[in-house]
Design an enzyme around this catalytic site. Structure first.
Site, PDB file in Angstrom:
ATOM      1  N   ASP A   1      48.851 -64.980 -42.474  1.00 30.10           N
ATOM      2  CA  ASP A   1      49.918 -64.170 -43.061  1.00 30.10           C
ATOM      3  C   ASP A   1      50.154 -64.574 -44.525  1.00 30.10           C
ATOM      4  O   ASP A   1      49.815 -65.684 -44.938  1.00 30.10           O
ATOM      5  CB  ASP A   1      51.230 -64.364 -42.280  1.00 30.10           C
ATOM      6  CG  ASP A   1      51.121 -63.834 -40.866  1.00 30.10           C
ATOM      7  OD1 ASP A   1      50.279 -62.952 -40.619  1.00 30.10           O
ATOM      8  OD2 ASP A   1      51.889 -64.321 -40.008  1.00 30.10           O
TER       9      ASP A   1
HETATM   10  N1  URA Z   1      49.911 -67.002 -36.414  1.00 27.34           N
HETATM   11  C1  URA Z   1      50.826 -66.373 -37.164  1.00 27.34           C
HETATM   12  O1  URA Z   1      51.851 -65.945 -36.673  1.00 27.34           O
HETATM   13  N2  URA Z   1      50.568 -66.220 -38.485  1.00 27.34           N
HETATM   14  C2  URA Z   1      49.454 -66.694 -39.089  1.00 27.34           C
HETATM   15  O2  URA Z   1      49.287 -66.527 -40.291  1.00 27.34           O
HETATM   16  C3  URA Z   1      48.510 -67.339 -38.288  1.00 27.34           C
HETATM   17  C4  URA Z   1      48.760 -67.483 -36.942  1.00 27.34           C
END
Ligand code: URA
Length: 242
Positions: free
Chosen positions: A101
């Protein structure tokens, strides 16, 4: 450097055997010269033509980036945000291996090898990924048991996850722990925590397969060593059997 027929096959032109036939028939040129000799070796700097068509040949590149927060894992963004691959200085057309993310940091593999990428992110391969999770709220024994069993959130099933090194701040009602997961679904960690009624304050990926970014600053990257790539592929195949 690798054998001409292997390079032609890897570029997706035809099979290795067919490439050998084409070479024998004088239909392959290297740097403008017809080559009929079998087994000559070429590199990314050689210009190869098959039946008069240029072979697009790219040396495979593999990197690990310590992704900072505030960058995205897709290569184009309508909002003009920084792409994670912009940190890596290369002419190759690289992309990220799966996604983190915008606000997640840590281990992010980048490559121009599509087959490798698929192997790393395909759900059937089960490569371990370890995240450092900072949570608002305090994880209970019961939550840890639920994570071990697997969790369903908004009709999505998240399988077995392992909690390690839990530290608790009772005053601020927060905790921190390492979570190992074996899938790579969208927002997986955040959704698993949401399912338990918590909000993730900060998320950092410590490890992907055998690869870590311990001493690297955010935004710093390095090339993976051939043995590391080999080990990642081995781990993916191993996970497939589980
Ligand atoms: N899980 C998440 O919620 N976000 C990420 O970026 C990676 C794994």
């Amino acid at each position: 450097m690798e054998r001409l027929q292997k390079t032609i096959a890897k570029a997706g032109i035809c099979s290795r055997r067919k490439a050998e036939e084409l070479i024998a028939q004088g239909k392959v040129k290297v740097n403008g010269e017809i080559v009929t000799e079998m087994g000559i070796k070429v590199s990314g700097n050689d210009v190869i033509e098959v039946n008069g068509n240029l072979v697009e040949f790219q040396e495979k590149e593999y990197y690990v980036l310590n992704k900072p927060k505030s960058c995205i894992c897709s290569n184009n963004d309508e909002k003009g945000r920084t792409a994670a691959i912009q940190y890596i200085d290369t002419k190759a057309r690289i992309f990220t291996v799966g996604r983190l993310d915008y606000d997640t940091s840590g281990v992010l593999l980048c490559t121009n090898d599509g087959a490798f990428c698929n192997e790393m992110i395909h759900p059937k391969y089960h490569l371990p990924k370890i995240y450092k999770v900072n949570l608002q709220g305090i994880l209970t024994e019961d939550d840890i048991k639920k994570l071990k069993k697997g969790i369903i959130f908004e009709k999505e099933k998240y399988s077995y996850a392992k909690v390690k090194n839990l530290t608790v701040d009772f005053v601020r009602n927060r905790c921190q722990f390492e979570l190992t997961i074996y899938e790579g679904k969208n927002h997986q960690v955040k959704n698993m925590m949401k399912a338990l009624g918590y909000e993730v304050r900060r998320l950092h990926r410590i490890q992907f397969g055998n690869i870590r970014v311990d001493d690297m600053a955010f935004g710093q990257y390095r090339r993976l060593k051939p043995y590391e790539v080999k080990e990642l592929k081995r781990m993916a195949q191993e996970g497939r059997k589980q």
